[in-house]
Design a protein around this motif. Structure first.
Motif, PDB file in Angstrom:
ATOM      1  N   ASN A   6      39.592   9.814 -33.901  1.00  0.00           N
ATOM      2  CA  ASN A   6      39.439   8.900 -32.768  1.00  0.00           C
ATOM      3  C   ASN A   6      40.476   7.786 -32.805  1.00  0.00           C
ATOM      4  OD1 ASN A   6      37.419  10.180 -31.404  1.00  0.00           O
ATOM      5  ND2 ASN A   6      35.922   8.551 -31.615  1.00  0.00           N
ATOM      6  N   ALA A  40      43.636   9.316 -31.528  1.00  0.00           N
ATOM      7  CA  ALA A  40      43.557   9.687 -30.113  1.00  0.00           C
ATOM      8  C   ALA A  40      43.590   8.479 -29.185  1.00  0.00           C
ATOM      9  CB  ALA A  40      42.299  10.507 -29.859  1.00  0.00           C
ATOM     10  N   HIS A  41      42.937   7.387 -29.584  1.00  0.00           N
ATOM     11  CA  HIS A  41      42.722   6.271 -28.661  1.00  0.00           C
ATOM     12  C   HIS A  41      43.537   5.030 -28.981  1.00  0.00           C
ATOM     13  CE1 HIS A  41      39.590   8.718 -27.045  1.00  0.00           C
ATOM     14  NE2 HIS A  41      38.818   8.621 -28.116  1.00  0.00           N
ATOM     15  N   SER A  86      32.682   9.099 -21.103  1.00  0.00           N
ATOM     16  CA  SER A  86      33.909   9.088 -21.896  1.00  0.00           C
ATOM     17  C   SER A  86      35.020   8.387 -21.121  1.00  0.00           C
ATOM     18  CB  SER A  86      34.327  10.527 -22.226  1.00  0.00           C
ATOM     19  OG  SER A  86      35.545  10.540 -22.930  1.00  0.00           O
ATOM     20  N   PRO A  97      38.633   7.687 -22.309  1.00  0.00           N
ATOM     21  CA  PRO A  97      39.717   7.704 -23.294  1.00  0.00           C
ATOM     22  C   PRO A  97      40.882   6.815 -22.875  1.00  0.00           C
ATOM     23  CG  PRO A  97      39.753   9.711 -21.974  1.00  0.00           C
ATOM     24  CD  PRO A  97      38.505   8.971 -21.591  1.00  0.00           C
ATOM     25  N   SER A 146      44.258   9.797 -21.882  1.00  0.00           N
ATOM     26  CA  SER A 146      43.530  10.958 -21.368  1.00  0.00           C
ATOM     27  C   SER A 146      44.209  12.279 -21.693  1.00  0.00           C
ATOM     28  CB  SER A 146      43.359  10.831 -19.847  1.00  0.00           C
ATOM     29  OG  SER A 146      42.588   9.701 -19.522  1.00  0.00           O
ATOM     30  N   ALA A 161      43.772  13.052 -25.363  1.00  0.00           N
ATOM     31  CA  ALA A 161      42.376  13.416 -25.626  1.00  0.00           C
ATOM     32  C   ALA A 161      42.074  14.828 -25.132  1.00  0.00           C
ATOM     33  CB  ALA A 161      41.440  12.412 -24.965  1.00  0.00           C
ATOM     34  N   TYR A 216      40.735  17.774 -27.564  1.00  0.00           N
ATOM     35  CA  TYR A 216      39.464  18.425 -27.237  1.00  0.00           C
ATOM     36  C   TYR A 216      39.623  19.945 -27.260  1.00  0.00           C
ATOM     37  CZ  TYR A 216      35.810  20.381 -24.277  1.00  0.00           C
ATOM     38  OH  TYR A 216      34.793  21.152 -23.775  1.00  0.00           O
ATOM     39  N   LYS A 274      34.501  15.292 -25.659  1.00  0.00           N
ATOM     40  CA  LYS A 274      34.843  14.465 -24.502  1.00  0.00           C
ATOM     41  C   LYS A 274      33.608  13.982 -23.749  1.00  0.00           C
ATOM     42  CE  LYS A 274      38.030  15.843 -21.736  1.00  0.00           C
ATOM     43  NZ  LYS A 274      38.808  16.702 -20.827  1.00  0.00           N
TER      44      LYS A 274
END
Length: 546
Positions: free
Chosen positions: A305, A308-309, A350, A352, A355, A358, A362, A369
């Motif tokens: 995470n 990803a973020h 969700s 994100p 995006s 993510a 996923y 997600k």
């Protein structure tokens, strides 16, 4: 990137100018678009008149922001202030001009400042503010509006923005092929088998052909041959500290680079290799159960995470720190504005920050997600008997802390669960003596633990003076050191002798095992453990004498 020149009476608006520059430099979107010139911070001492420096810097800028207050300021030989000179020059240059006035009326305003205010066209005045607390938000709002008013400033999210200078030659075809295979198997992804790389990237919205198109930043971060050539801050720093605080020397330190998939897998593996692993018996099936002290799912959720973020426009990196009592994962960035800190602890939609990134994580089952990541992490920690994770977003970073088990509670949990037992040093030694020529990889396979963990444990045993490797690398064998062998030389600890070279002793061990009605490995483990305890006791006595 557009450059902003902030013009005002220096003393009256010094605080506002500094706050504005700091805001632009820390805002993920604005700092990619604008650079702000503030005299106090951006000019070094030199042998030139300050008014000349002001004008020279203004000529390098694209946007003029004028702050008009109560004071007119210093006047030159012609009775004109630097602020008015700068406005005139910005007008001559045809710069975009934004004027903000402090004070709803002219009460207390200097006479020349009133005249200057009248000179400024009403169409240029973006806002009149009662005090400085209103001034800054008005400046921010006007700058944000400018982003959308002028098409040359229009941008999208970082991961969807084009990567300057990147071409299809910068994409690793093998990584794209790996992704397609995994996404089709794990998520039944709508990607036709045999699609070429360009078609796959277009399908994923990571590439658009033509003069105005190109590869997105996310395409390079996910599938690039060398992502760090385009985004240097895309890296994960992993460190293991001794104890509960940051004190050198570090037990282990690694910096992982490559694609986001590479970094995610490497960082999770780093953490797992440092955690205690409990391996059970095969009484309930062919596979022995394995449990890490922190659930694998919790480690993966926190690390992936963060990757990803995170805010990829920041110069910071993801940091993974393992202390004796906790795992801390921090990333540059903040919670999505659509969510609050409290929202993260309950089921939520969700949102994100990246995006496109993510979406692809996923597809490979690195993340979900559905906004359940943190709630799942909390559930997994509770199921493992751990304290609830903690979140801190008070600074310009997002930090999650996962607590390791207390030593006392961890021991009780193992005792109460006979199916799960931590692999002991004695068991490792016993297996190495039974298979002295076996490699570390082979031993790890038999013990069903990670190679990196076993390598660490063996290095510890070698450093402690318990065992060593003799002979060539490929044809060598594991043996006990003379000191340890002597400490365990009594008749009951016969397993400390290399059984491969003493087959008659192995027969004696088998008789002991039959008599006790336990496996041979159990007898070996018990006897070696007794020897380890004797050696530890002897070393303790020697230390006391010294």
């Amino acid at each position: 990137m557009k450059r902003i020149f902030v013009s005002s009476v220096q003393k009256e608006f010094a605080k506002v100018r500094k706050q504005f520059k700091r805001f632009v430099s820390k805002n993920p979107a604005l700092r990619r678009l604008f650079d702000t010139f503030v005299f106090e911070e951006d000019v070094v001492a030199c042998d030139r008149r300050t008014d000349e420096l002001y004008i020279d810097e203004l000529r390098k800028c694209d946007i003029y922001i004028g702050l008009i207050g109560k004071e007119y300021g210093y006047e030159d030989a012609d009775g004109i202030s630097p602020t008015e000179r700068e406005f005139d020059e910005a007008t001559r240059l045809g710069l975009t001009r934004l004027i903000f006035v402090l004070g709803k009326n002219d009460d207390g305003r200097a006479t020349k400042e009133v005249a200057f205010l009248r000179k400024v066209s009403g169409a240029l005045i973006r806002a009149r503010c009662e005090d400085e607390s209103e001034l800054l938000p008005e400046i921010y709002a006007s700058l944000d509006g400018l982003v959308f008013e002028q098409g040359c400033y229009r941008i999208g999210p970082f991961d969807a923005s084009l990567c300057d200078g990147a071409t299809l030659d910068d994409i690793d075809d093998d990584k794209v092929a790996w992704f397609v295979d995994r996404a089709r198997r794990l998520r039944n992804a709508d990607i036709e088998e045999g699609m070429d790389v360009e078609s796959v990237l277009r399908h994923l919205k990571l590439y658009s052909p033509g003069a105005t198109g190109g590869l997105t930043n996310s395409a390079i971060l996910l599938f690039g041959c060398d992502p760090q050539r385009f985004c240097m801050s895309s890296e994960v720093k992993c460190v293991q500290w001794h104890g509960q605080e940051r004190h050198k020397p570090m037990l282990s330190y690694q910096i992982y680079k490559g694609t986001l998939f590479d970094m995610a897998d490497a960082a999770v593996a780093f953490v797992l290799s440092k955690l205690d692993l409990r391996v059970g018996t095969r009484s309930k099936g062919p596979e022995a159960p394995r449990e890490y002290e922190i659930p694998v799912s919790a480690v993966a959720e926190a690390v992936i995470n963060a990757i990803a973020h995170r805010d990829y426009t920041s110069a910071g990196s993801v940091q993974v720190e393992l202390f004796s009592d906790r795992l801390v994962v921090r990333n540059p960035g903040t919670i999505n504005p659509a969510l609050s800190k409290e929202d993260l602890f309950v089921e939520h939609a969700s949102y994100p920050n990246n995006s496109l990134i993510a979406d692809q994580l996923y597809q490979t089952k690195h993340i979900e997600k559905f906004g359940t990541g943190l709630t799942d992490l909390i559930h997994d920690c509770r199921a493992a008997g751990l304290k609830d994770p903690e979140i801190d977003d008070s600074r310009s970073e997002f930090v999650i802390t996962i607590w390791r088990p207390d030593p006392a509670s961890a021991g009780a949990a193992t005792a109460n669960n006979p199916q799960i037992n931590k692999v002991k040093d004695a068991e490792i030694i016993a297996l190495m003596l039974s298979f002295p020529h076996l490699s570390i990889a082979g031993l790890a396979n038999k013990l069903q633990i990670k190679y990196s963990e076993l390598r660490y444990r063996i290095d510890h045993l070698k450093h402690a003076g318990i065992l060593k490797r003799e002979g060539a690398r490929k044809n060598g064998r594991w043996v006990l050191t003379p000191e340890f062998a002597g400490c365990a030389a009594d008749g009951q600890a016969i397993c400390t002798i290399n059984l491969a070279l003493e087959p008659e002793l192995e027969a004696r061990l088998e008789k002991i095992a039959d008599k006790r009605r336990v496996p041979l490995e159990t007898v070996m483990s018990q006897l070696v453990e007794e020897a380890v305890e004797r050696m530890s006791s002897r070393r303790g006595e020697s230390a006391e004498k010294l």
